[in-house]
Design an enzyme around this catalytic site. Structure first.
Site, PDB file in Angstrom:
ATOM      1  N   CYS A 112     -15.516  -8.945  -4.721  1.00 15.74           N
ATOM      2  CA  CYS A 112     -14.436 -10.626  -3.739  1.00 15.74           C
ATOM      3  C   CYS A 112     -13.074 -10.179  -3.357  1.00 15.74           C
ATOM      4  O   CYS A 112     -13.554  -9.987  -2.148  1.00 15.74           O
ATOM      5  CB  CYS A 112     -14.493 -11.787  -5.743  1.00 15.74           C
ATOM      6  SG  CYS A 112     -14.544 -13.145  -4.677  1.00 15.74           S
ATOM      7  N   HIS A 211     -19.770 -11.568  -8.282  1.00 14.75           N
ATOM      8  CA  HIS A 211     -18.436 -11.116  -9.305  1.00 14.75           C
ATOM      9  C   HIS A 211     -19.721 -10.136 -10.483  1.00 14.75           C
ATOM     10  O   HIS A 211     -20.347 -10.534 -11.391  1.00 14.75           O
ATOM     11  CB  HIS A 211     -18.072 -11.921  -9.422  1.00 14.75           C
ATOM     12  CG  HIS A 211     -16.961 -12.065  -9.621  1.00 14.75           C
ATOM     13  ND1 HIS A 211     -15.431 -11.573  -9.840  1.00 14.75           N
ATOM     14  CD2 HIS A 211     -16.523 -13.251  -8.910  1.00 14.75           C
ATOM     15  CE1 HIS A 211     -14.267 -12.154  -9.098  1.00 14.75           C
ATOM     16  NE2 HIS A 211     -15.091 -13.383  -8.403  1.00 14.75           N
ATOM     17  N   GLU A 213     -19.148  -8.176 -12.557  1.00 10.40           N
ATOM     18  CA  GLU A 213     -18.421  -7.769 -13.621  1.00 10.40           C
ATOM     19  C   GLU A 213     -18.892  -8.511 -14.718  1.00 10.40           C
ATOM     20  O   GLU A 213     -18.808  -8.844 -16.024  1.00 10.40           O
ATOM     21  CB  GLU A 213     -17.317  -7.004 -13.888  1.00 10.40           C
ATOM     22  CG  GLU A 213     -16.450  -8.430 -13.826  1.00 10.40           C
ATOM     23  CD  GLU A 213     -16.417  -9.136 -11.985  1.00 10.40           C
ATOM     24  OE1 GLU A 213     -15.852 -10.384 -11.932  1.00 10.40           O
ATOM     25  OE2 GLU A 213     -16.984  -8.372 -11.533  1.00 10.40           O
TER      26      GLU A 213
END
Length: 232
Positions: A112, A211, A213
């Site tokens: 990001c 993202h 994660e």
């Protein structure tokens, strides 16, 4: 086999926990967990003296430039858009120094904001507010909500090797990379937004605007840890 040591840049913000309300160095746990699941050892790198970046990088096997606030527009020669606020000069300086110290050999993954920092470090520039161009908040619905978008991955890229040719991703960004210097596109959204890029001149230097994660798909983190693996 030694488990790779992966540094992750962090926030420095006013925060509250327990009885405390004070400045803190912090990062969502999912970043470190993703590195651990991929076989690496996460090390948090709070904003520090840029002069120390080479000392830090010399001890790492990989680096993640994490999400966060907007990059200061002056760093890419632009005036601030009304929606570009709250940049962190200390974090900008720290992460740019880490990237310079990383050179062509240290594996780097940008997430990001990290993608935007990497573009600026390479001499690129940013679109400061995507809704001006798209007429939509699809990439950042607001608050703590993530946008859900589909991306098409460019065949033959490092990204394609890590995650395949397309998929649905979770994103939270109102800015995007406009010019990306020596990077090559690695994925696009249907609306024409660049969603990933990589530098073929480096061993592993890849960035995504979403993202990873926040999901169970650890392909990007496995690729980073694998690139940083070494035998004793």
């Amino acid at each position: 086999m030694t488990r790779p040591l992966i540094g992750i840049s962090t926030y420095r913000e006013q925060a509250r926990w327990g009885v405390w309300d004070q400045p803190a160095d912090l990062l969502p746990t999912r970043y470190a967990r993703s590195i651990e699941r991929a076989g690496g050892v996460p090390v948090l790198l709070p904003p520090g003296d840029p002069e120390a970046a080479r000392t830090v990088v010399a001890r790492l096997d990989g680096l993640v430039i994490a999400g966060g606030a907007d990059v200061e527009p002056a760093r890419y020669g632009a005036e601030p858009h009304p929606r570009t606020t709250g940049w962190r000069e200390d974090r900008d300086a720290w992460e740019l120094a880490l990237l310079e110290a990383a050179g062509p050999d240290l594996p780097v993954l940008g997430i990001c904001r990290g993608m935007q920092v990497m573009a600026v470090a390479g001499g690129g520039s940013l679109d400061q507010h995507l809704p001006d161009r798209l007429g939509s908040d699809a990439h950042s619905p607001g608050g703590a909500a993530f946008g859900e978008i589909d991306v098409d991955v460019v065949a033959g890229t490092m990204l394609a090797a890590a995650i395949g040719d397309k998929g649905s991703v979770r994103c939270h960004h109102h800015q995007a990379v406009r010019d990306h210097a020596d990077f090559v596109p690695a994925a696009w959204a249907a609306d024409g937004t660049l969603e990933a890029m990589e530098d073929p001149g480096h061993r592993f230097r890849l960035a995504v605007q979403w993202h990873p994660e926040t999901t169970d798909d650890a392909g990007l983190f496995r690729a980073l840890v694998a690139a940083g693996s070494r035998d004793d």
